[in-house]
Design a protein around this motif. Sequence first.
Motif, PDB file in Angstrom:
ATOM      1  N   THR A 205       0.832  -1.204   0.000  1.00 43.78           N
ATOM      2  CA  THR A 205       0.000   0.000   0.000  1.00 43.78           C
ATOM      3  C   THR A 205       0.864   1.249   0.000  1.00 43.78           C
ATOM      4  O   THR A 205       0.549   2.247  -0.665  1.00 43.78           O
ATOM      5  N   ASN A 206       1.968   1.200   0.722  1.00 41.85           N
ATOM      6  CA  ASN A 206       2.898   2.338   0.716  1.00 41.85           C
ATOM      7  C   ASN A 206       3.427   2.590  -0.692  1.00 41.85           C
ATOM      8  O   ASN A 206       3.487   3.747  -1.148  1.00 41.85           O
ATOM      9  N   LEU A 207       3.800   1.514  -1.393  1.00 40.16           N
ATOM     10  CA  LEU A 207       4.272   1.670  -2.768  1.00 40.16           C
ATOM     11  C   LEU A 207       3.173   2.209  -3.677  1.00 40.16           C
ATOM     12  O   LEU A 207       3.417   3.055  -4.541  1.00 40.16           O
ATOM     13  N   HIS A 208       1.958   1.712  -3.472  1.00 43.13           N
ATOM     14  CA  HIS A 208       0.859   2.110  -4.350  1.00 43.13           C
ATOM     15  C   HIS A 208       0.450   3.566  -4.133  1.00 43.13           C
ATOM     16  O   HIS A 208       0.120   4.273  -5.086  1.00 43.13           O
ATOM     17  N   THR A 209       0.461   4.017  -2.881  1.00 45.99           N
ATOM     18  CA  THR A 209      -0.024   5.368  -2.580  1.00 45.99           C
ATOM     19  C   THR A 209       1.103   6.384  -2.579  1.00 45.99           C
ATOM     20  O   THR A 209       1.191   7.239  -3.472  1.00 45.99           O
ATOM     21  N   THR A 210       1.997   6.284  -1.608  1.00 44.22           N
ATOM     22  CA  THR A 210       3.014   7.316  -1.434  1.00 44.22           C
ATOM     23  C   THR A 210       3.921   7.456  -2.645  1.00 44.22           C
ATOM     24  O   THR A 210       4.064   8.547  -3.215  1.00 44.22           O
ATOM     25  N   SER A 211       4.548   6.355  -3.080  1.00 49.09           N
ATOM     26  CA  SER A 211       5.503   6.462  -4.184  1.00 49.09           C
ATOM     27  C   SER A 211       4.801   6.837  -5.487  1.00 49.09           C
ATOM     28  O   SER A 211       5.344   7.592  -6.299  1.00 49.09           O
ATOM     29  N   ARG A 212       3.585   6.351  -5.700  1.00 49.75           N
ATOM     30  CA  ARG A 212       2.849   6.704  -6.914  1.00 49.75           C
ATOM     31  C   ARG A 212       2.472   8.188  -6.901  1.00 49.75           C
ATOM     32  O   ARG A 212       2.602   8.884  -7.909  1.00 49.75           O
ATOM     33  N   ASN A 213       2.012   8.677  -5.757  1.00 46.04           N
ATOM     34  CA  ASN A 213       1.631  10.088  -5.672  1.00 46.04           C
ATOM     35  C   ASN A 213       2.823  11.008  -5.907  1.00 46.04           C
ATOM     36  O   ASN A 213       2.704  12.039  -6.580  1.00 46.04           O
ATOM     37  N   ILE A 214       3.976  10.631  -5.346  1.00 40.54           N
ATOM     38  CA  ILE A 214       5.173  11.449  -5.543  1.00 40.54           C
ATOM     39  C   ILE A 214       5.597  11.439  -7.007  1.00 40.54           C
ATOM     40  O   ILE A 214       5.959  12.473  -7.577  1.00 40.54           O
ATOM     41  N   ALA A 215       5.542  10.259  -7.634  1.00 37.35           N
ATOM     42  CA  ALA A 215       5.889  10.181  -9.059  1.00 37.35           C
ATOM     43  C   ALA A 215       4.925  11.017  -9.890  1.00 37.35           C
ATOM     44  O   ALA A 215       5.340  11.750 -10.797  1.00 37.35           O
ATOM     45  N   ASP A 216       3.633  10.926  -9.578  1.00 40.36           N
ATOM     46  CA  ASP A 216       2.643  11.714 -10.313  1.00 40.36           C
ATOM     47  C   ASP A 216       2.906  13.204 -10.152  1.00 40.36           C
ATOM     48  O   ASP A 216       2.745  13.980 -11.104  1.00 40.36           O
ATOM     49  N   LEU A 217       3.291  13.594  -8.949  1.00 41.64           N
ATOM     50  CA  LEU A 217       3.579  15.004  -8.689  1.00 41.64           C
ATOM     51  C   LEU A 217       4.632  15.533  -9.644  1.00 41.64           C
ATOM     52  O   LEU A 217       4.490  16.625 -10.219  1.00 41.64           O
ATOM     53  N   HIS A 218       5.681  14.749  -9.859  1.00 46.21           N
ATOM     54  CA  HIS A 218       6.783  15.225 -10.701  1.00 46.21           C
ATOM     55  C   HIS A 218       6.563  14.927 -12.182  1.00 46.21           C
ATOM     56  O   HIS A 218       7.093  15.633 -13.045  1.00 46.21           O
ATOM     57  N   LEU A 219       5.764  13.905 -12.480  1.00 45.01           N
ATOM     58  CA  LEU A 219       5.510  13.571 -13.878  1.00 45.01           C
ATOM     59  C   LEU A 219       4.512  14.526 -14.531  1.00 45.01           C
ATOM     60  O   LEU A 219       4.653  14.885 -15.701  1.00 45.01           O
ATOM     61  N   HIS A 220       3.516  14.928 -13.775  1.00 41.51           N
ATOM     62  CA  HIS A 220       2.388  15.627 -14.383  1.00 41.51           C
ATOM     63  C   HIS A 220       2.285  17.111 -14.006  1.00 41.51           C
ATOM     64  O   HIS A 220       1.427  17.806 -14.545  1.00 41.51           O
ATOM     65  N   SER A 221       3.104  17.583 -13.084  1.00 42.37           N
ATOM     66  CA  SER A 221       3.014  19.001 -12.711  1.00 42.37           C
ATOM     67  C   SER A 221       3.622  19.872 -13.812  1.00 42.37           C
ATOM     68  O   SER A 221       4.659  19.537 -14.382  1.00 42.37           O
ATOM     69  N   GLN A 222       2.959  20.973 -14.093  1.00 45.66           N
ATOM     70  CA  GLN A 222       3.440  21.889 -15.119  1.00 45.66           C
ATOM     71  C   GLN A 222       4.382  22.924 -14.509  1.00 45.66           C
ATOM     72  O   GLN A 222       4.395  23.154 -13.304  1.00 45.66           O
ATOM     73  N   ILE A 223       5.157  23.550 -15.364  1.00 42.51           N
ATOM     74  CA  ILE A 223       6.138  24.522 -14.905  1.00 42.51           C
ATOM     75  C   ILE A 223       5.453  25.680 -14.189  1.00 42.51           C
ATOM     76  O   ILE A 223       4.347  26.093 -14.545  1.00 42.51           O
ATOM     77  N   ARG A 224       6.104  26.182 -13.152  1.00 39.90           N
ATOM     78  CA  ARG A 224       5.550  27.285 -12.381  1.00 39.90           C
ATOM     79  C   ARG A 224       6.656  28.261 -12.010  1.00 39.90           C
ATOM     80  O   ARG A 224       7.828  28.044 -12.344  1.00 39.90           O
ATOM     81  N   ARG A 225       6.287  29.329 -11.333  1.00 46.90           N
ATOM     82  CA  ARG A 225       7.246  30.411 -11.073  1.00 46.90           C
ATOM     83  C   ARG A 225       8.394  29.944 -10.171  1.00 46.90           C
ATOM     84  O   ARG A 225       9.537  30.360 -10.350  1.00 46.90           O
ATOM     85  N   LYS A 226       8.110  29.086  -9.207  1.00 45.85           N
ATOM     86  CA  LYS A 226       9.133  28.618  -8.266  1.00 45.85           C
ATOM     87  C   LYS A 226       9.034  27.114  -8.117  1.00 45.85           C
ATOM     88  O   LYS A 226       7.950  26.573  -7.893  1.00 45.85           O
ATOM     89  N   GLU A 227      10.167  26.425  -8.238  1.00 48.37           N
ATOM     90  CA  GLU A 227      10.212  24.980  -8.065  1.00 48.37           C
ATOM     91  C   GLU A 227      11.171  24.612  -6.932  1.00 48.37           C
ATOM     92  O   GLU A 227      12.173  25.293  -6.707  1.00 48.37           O
ATOM     93  N   VAL A 228      10.860  23.545  -6.236  1.00 51.64           N
ATOM     94  CA  VAL A 228      11.755  22.967  -5.232  1.00 51.64           C
ATOM     95  C   VAL A 228      11.987  21.518  -5.624  1.00 51.64           C
ATOM     96  O   VAL A 228      11.039  20.732  -5.722  1.00 51.64           O
ATOM     97  N   LEU A 229      13.228  21.153  -5.864  1.00 44.58           N
ATOM     98  CA  LEU A 229      13.543  19.797  -6.313  1.00 44.58           C
ATOM     99  C   LEU A 229      13.392  18.804  -5.166  1.00 44.58           C
ATOM    100  O   LEU A 229      13.595  19.142  -3.999  1.00 44.58           O
ATOM    101  N   PRO A 230      13.052  17.545  -5.492  1.00 44.65           N
ATOM    102  CA  PRO A 230      12.912  16.539  -4.436  1.00 44.65           C
ATOM    103  C   PRO A 230      14.257  16.170  -3.834  1.00 44.65           C
ATOM    104  O   PRO A 230      15.300  16.292  -4.484  1.00 44.65           O
TER     105      PRO A 230
END
Length: 263
Positions: A205-230
């Motif tokens: 469940t940790n792999l399915h939720t946490t790691s997937r959500n983090i990957a989605d965050l970086h895969l699908h987020s569009q460019i913005r004024r300020k970014e903070v790298l993981p």
Amino acid sequence: MQGLDDMTKRGAILKGLVSYSTPLDFNMQAAGWISVVTEWLIERLPETGLTAEWAALPLVELGLPLDNPTALKRNFAEKAIDDRLRWLGGLPTKAALRSLVVPQQVNKQSLEAGRREVKLSVTSRAVVDPARIEALQDLSSPEFDLTKLVRLCEELNLAFATESYLAMAMLTRAIVDHVPPIFGKQSFAEVASNYGGATLKREFTNLHTTSRNIADLHLHSQIRRKEVLPTITQVDASNSLDVLLAEIIVILSGHPQLPTQSR
């Protein structure tokens, strides 16, 4: 480095007070120096971890306000100031190293060499244990070709070694999306919900939720004024991933975990 001389001068002045100052006056000035340097580091060198390093250095104080400090206590205070002054002296080098993470270093070196090539020379721990990868390579399954799974694990280690944390998040998700058929499922959500006992369900469940959500965050987020790298803390799913790979080895070795069995 602009402002460094002033930060160092303040510390040198404080050191001159150690031998005769009262604890109340000295402690206030020491706290002021540490605070000023902290604010300067936050402004000049944000997101480098150097502010935290400065905060973790030995405390500079002479005891309680009404104490009569011994010579030993004053020596300790002087040594603590010296430790912080030495740290400030090495700050330009630290800042230069922190400003270039491994991918940037590799690209900079390639650019300076004037060649369209990348040269890697890094050593790090393996985020996927090489023994797991070797065990996967040794497996022979009539139903599943593990070639891609092995390569994904190898590339995850390479991404970790080169501090490619965005790639780590994406590769972890790729592994999770790749393996459900081994568990007889169509998706990893089904694996997490239906396979194994409490321990396996928790890790999956940790792999399915946490790691997937983090990957989605970086895969699908569009460019913005300020970014903070993981950071590695954000993308490291190595413990749960090791549990997953171990269970795959069990299944393909002919000893699958029964869905109803408690662990």
